[in-house]
Scaffold this motif. Sequence first.
Motif, short mmCIF file in Angstrom:
data_model
loop_
_atom_site.label_atom_id
_atom_site.label_comp_id
_atom_site.label_asym_id
_atom_site.label_seq_id
_atom_site.Cartn_x
_atom_site.Cartn_y
_atom_site.Cartn_z
N TYR A 66 0.85 -1.18 0.32
CA TYR A 66 -0.30 0.25 -0.26
C TYR A 66 1.29 0.98 -0.44
O TYR A 66 2.37 1.47 0.91
CB TYR A 66 -0.74 -0.17 1.92
CG TYR A 66 -1.94 -1.00 1.76
CD1 TYR A 66 -2.97 -1.55 0.78
CD2 TYR A 66 -1.71 -2.73 2.32
CE1 TYR A 66 -3.81 -1.97 1.06
CE2 TYR A 66 -2.71 -3.13 1.88
CZ TYR A 66 -3.34 -3.64 1.31
OH TYR A 66 -4.29 -4.43 1.29
N TRP A 67 0.40 2.01 -0.85
CA TRP A 67 1.20 3.01 -0.98
C TRP A 67 0.86 4.84 -0.72
O TRP A 67 -0.50 4.16 -0.88
CB TRP A 67 2.12 3.52 -2.24
CG TRP A 67 1.76 2.43 -3.16
CD1 TRP A 67 2.91 1.48 -2.57
CD2 TRP A 67 2.66 2.77 -4.49
NE1 TRP A 67 3.55 0.72 -3.29
CE2 TRP A 67 3.82 1.55 -4.70
CE3 TRP A 67 2.23 3.12 -5.60
CZ2 TRP A 67 3.97 0.89 -5.76
CZ3 TRP A 67 3.47 2.87 -6.89
CH2 TRP A 67 3.87 1.94 -7.38
N VAL A 68 1.13 4.82 0.73
CA VAL A 68 0.56 6.51 2.14
C VAL A 68 0.89 7.41 1.16
O VAL A 68 2.72 7.67 1.00
CB VAL A 68 0.60 5.98 2.85
CG1 VAL A 68 -0.40 6.79 3.62
CG2 VAL A 68 -0.03 4.29 3.07
N HIS A 69 -0.42 8.88 0.87
CA HIS A 69 0.42 10.20 0.61
C HIS A 69 0.11 10.24 2.62
O HIS A 69 -1.56 10.51 1.89
CB HIS A 69 -0.13 10.89 -0.44
CG HIS A 69 0.21 11.84 -0.38
ND1 HIS A 69 1.37 12.36 0.08
CD2 HIS A 69 -0.73 12.37 -0.96
CE1 HIS A 69 0.89 13.76 -0.71
NE2 HIS A 69 -0.48 13.81 -0.70
N LEU A 70 0.51 11.21 2.63
CA LEU A 70 0.53 11.68 3.97
C LEU A 70 0.41 13.12 3.39
O LEU A 70 -0.13 13.73 2.64
CB LEU A 70 1.39 11.72 5.41
CG LEU A 70 2.20 10.07 5.92
CD1 LEU A 70 3.46 10.07 6.48
CD2 LEU A 70 0.17 9.34 5.52
#
Length: 787
Positions: free
Chosen positions: A612-616
Motif C-alpha cells: 500500500y502506497w500512502v501519501h500523508l
Amino acid sequence: MSAVWRASRAAVRRRRLQTFVIGLVVLTSTVTLVVALGLMAAASAPFDDAFAQQRGSQLTVTYDASKVTDAQLTQAAHQPGVTDVAGPFAETVLTAPPNNMAPVPGVDNPPLGPIAFVGRADPGGPVDRVDVWSGRWVQRPGEVVVMRPPGETFARYEEVGSRLVLPGAPPLVIVGFASSLSQTAGAWVTPDQLAAMHPTTSQVLYRFAHAGSDTQVKADLAAVTAGLPQGSVLGSLEYLTVKWDLTNTANAYVPFLMAFGILGLLVAVLITANVVSGAVVSGYRHIGVLKALGFTPNQVVAVYLLMMLVPGVVGGTLGTLLGGVAAKPLLQMSFSGFNSGYIRPTLSPWVQLATLVGMPALVLLAALLPALRAHGLSAARAISAGSAPTAGRGLRVQRRLSGSRLPRSVSLGLGLPFARPWRTGLTMMSIVMGVLTVTLTTGLTNSVNVMMGSRDSSNWRVDSTFYVGDPSVPGQVSPELTDPQIEGMLRSLPGNGSVIAAAPVLVGLSGENQNVHAWFFRGSGWTAGSPVQLFKGRWAHGPDEAVVGSAFLHKRGLKLGSRVTVGLDGHQQAVTLVGEDGSGGPDELEAPWSTLTALVPEATAAGYVNQYWVHLAHGTDVNTYDAAAKAAEPSLQPSPAGGPNNIQVTVIGTATLLSILLGTVAALGVFNTVVLNARERRRDLGMLKSIGMTPRQVTAMMVTSMAALGAVGGLIGVPLGIAAHRVILPAMTNAVGLELPPSMLDVWHPGALTVVVLSGLAIAVLGALLPARSAARMTIAQVLRSE
C-alpha cells in the motif's frame, strides 16, 4: 649489462619521489581501465558462452494445437537455413495463485503468476540442452523439474522432494531444478503427464545458419511458418530479446564506464608522457655524467628506459590486481535483477593481460623519445641542457608581464609556463581531462537525480510504502485483517492523505513466451496519476487501458495507441497503451484495478495486493504514522519513501570514484611539473632569494604558474564535459530502451558551472602547493651547494 642495471637501480633509489609519482599515475590509470574494459567484455561474453554451450534456441515459436498438427510443424521446419530443430513439445500454462497462508514443510509456494509447463522426455537434444543443476530429470508422471537460475530457489520450502500444487494440475513432486538460457519453459514434466493436463499449444525450438540480427531472425520465422494455417502462430521469442533482457543493465553502464576508461587512458598517456619525459629531461645532467664515465649512448638510453620501467611494471601490476578486485562487485551489480542468475559474469582474462602488458609498454614509449634525444648529445651538452631551460624561452612574455601592475611574484609565475612549452602543454591537457571528468560526473549525477526524483515532481507523492507480511520469510507473519480492512485502517489513521493499493502480478502477454510484471492500482490517488512521472500520453482509467515505459515500447516495436493482450488464470484482456511514464521497465505494465478484476474475480484480485502506497497530509510525521499502522496490523512492513536506489548509488558512486581517481592523477601531473620546474630553476630561485624574495612570494610564484593553467584548463574542460554528457547519457538510456526526457539533459545552472570551472583551478593549486612550499623552504646555501 650489469653496469646498466646498477646505474638504473641507483637512479630509482635516488629519485624516490619521481618513481612514486610515476608508479601512482600508472596504478590509478590501470584500475580505471580494468574496470571499464572488464564490464564491456562481460556485457556480451557470459550470455554468448552459456548460450553456445546449451545450444540455445534462437527462435521459440508457440503454435495453436487446435489449428496445426505436429506432423505439419515437423514438415514446415525443413526449410533452407534451418540447422537444428527440437519439438514439437506439448505446452500448457497454469497460474500460481496468491498464497498468504503460512508455508508448510514439503510444499512449494511458487511466485504468483503464469507458469508455462512443457512436456519433454529428455533435457538434451539438438536445441536447448537444459542444464539440470540440482536433482534429476523427470522420468514418470507425477514428477516436475522447475525452471530456476543456477543455485537459486524462490520459496522457503522450494527444494527437491517438495510438492508443487497448482489449480488445474495434479500434485507434482519436484525432482530437479534446471536452467534454460533460452527461457523456453517455467517447468517440465513428462509428455504423458503433460497430455493429462490438457495442453492447448505446441512449442518448437529452432536454430538457424543466419540469426545474428533481428532482421535475420524475423526472416527465419517467416520461412518456417509460411505454409502453416492462418492463425496457428500464437507467439514467438527471439534469443536476441532474451539476451537484451539479461544484459541491458550492464549495457547501460558500458557507455559511461568506457568514457571514464578512455579519459583514464588519455590522462595516463598525457601524464605518463609528461612525468617520464620530464624525468628524462631533468636527468640530462645525469646522462652527461654517465657519458663522461664511459657509458655508450645505447647504454644511457637503456639506463633511463629501465629506470622508468620499474615504476611502470609495479604500478601496472598493482593496478591490474586492484582493478580486478574492484570490477567483480561492479559486474555482479550490473547483472543484478530479474533472471540475473542464468549467467555468471566474470572478468575476462584478456582485459587483465592487456593492461598488465599495455601500461608498462606505454611508459616505455613515453620515455623513448626524450631518451633518444639524449642519445646524440655529448656529455658537455647534456650536462648544460639539464641545468635549466634553453635561454630565451619565455623571456619575451616575462618582460611584458614585468611592465604590468601585477605583483612581481605573480608576473614571474605567469611567465614560467612559457619556458617549457611541451611540458606546459601536457600539463594543461591533463588538467583539461580532469575538469572534463568532473563536469561529466556532475552532469551524470544531476541527470540521475532528476530521473529518480520524478516521483517528487509528479502529482502524487509516496511518503511511505507498507508491504504485507510474507509468512514464508522468517520474522514475518500473515495478515490478521483482510485487504479491504487494511486499506480502511490506513485511511482512518490520523494524518492520512490518500492510499493506493498495489498488486504486482506476473501476467502473460499474447504473442510472447515471457511473462510481464503488471502493476494494478486501486485508490483515489491512481485517478490523479501514478507516483511516477508521465512523459507522454495520459494515465490509464478504464479496464482496457494501460501505461508502460519507453523500454517496453522499444523492446516490442510498439507505440502509444498500440493494443496488447494480457492473460491471467486462463482469462485474457486487451488493453490500449495510452501513456508512457518513467518506470523504465522493459517488462512492466501499469493498469487500474478494473483491469485486474476483468481478469479475475474481485475476491481473487484482493489476494494479489501485497503493498500500500500512502501519501500523508502536510505536517504528518512518517515514523508516527508507520508505528500506528504497524500496531493495528502487525504483518505490515513499513518502508518510508526517499533515499537513493541502486541506480543512483551505482552511477553516482562509480562516477565520483573514477572522477576522484582521474582528478588525483591530474593533480599528480601538476605536482610533478612543479617539482621539475623547481629542480631546473634552483639557481634562479637562489638569486631571487638573495635579492630579497620571501618564501611566501616564492610559493605564490610557483602556485601562480600552475593556477593559470588550471583556470584556462577549466574554461576548456567544461564545454568538453558538457558535450561528453550529451553524448554519453543518451547512449546509456538507449542501451536499455529508455526515451530521454529533455529535463535529464538540461541540468546545467550557473552555480554548478562555476564550481566545475573552478575545479581546474583546484586541481592545479592542490597539485602545486606542496612542491612549491618545498621549493620556498630551500635556503640560498642549499642552492649553491647543489650547483
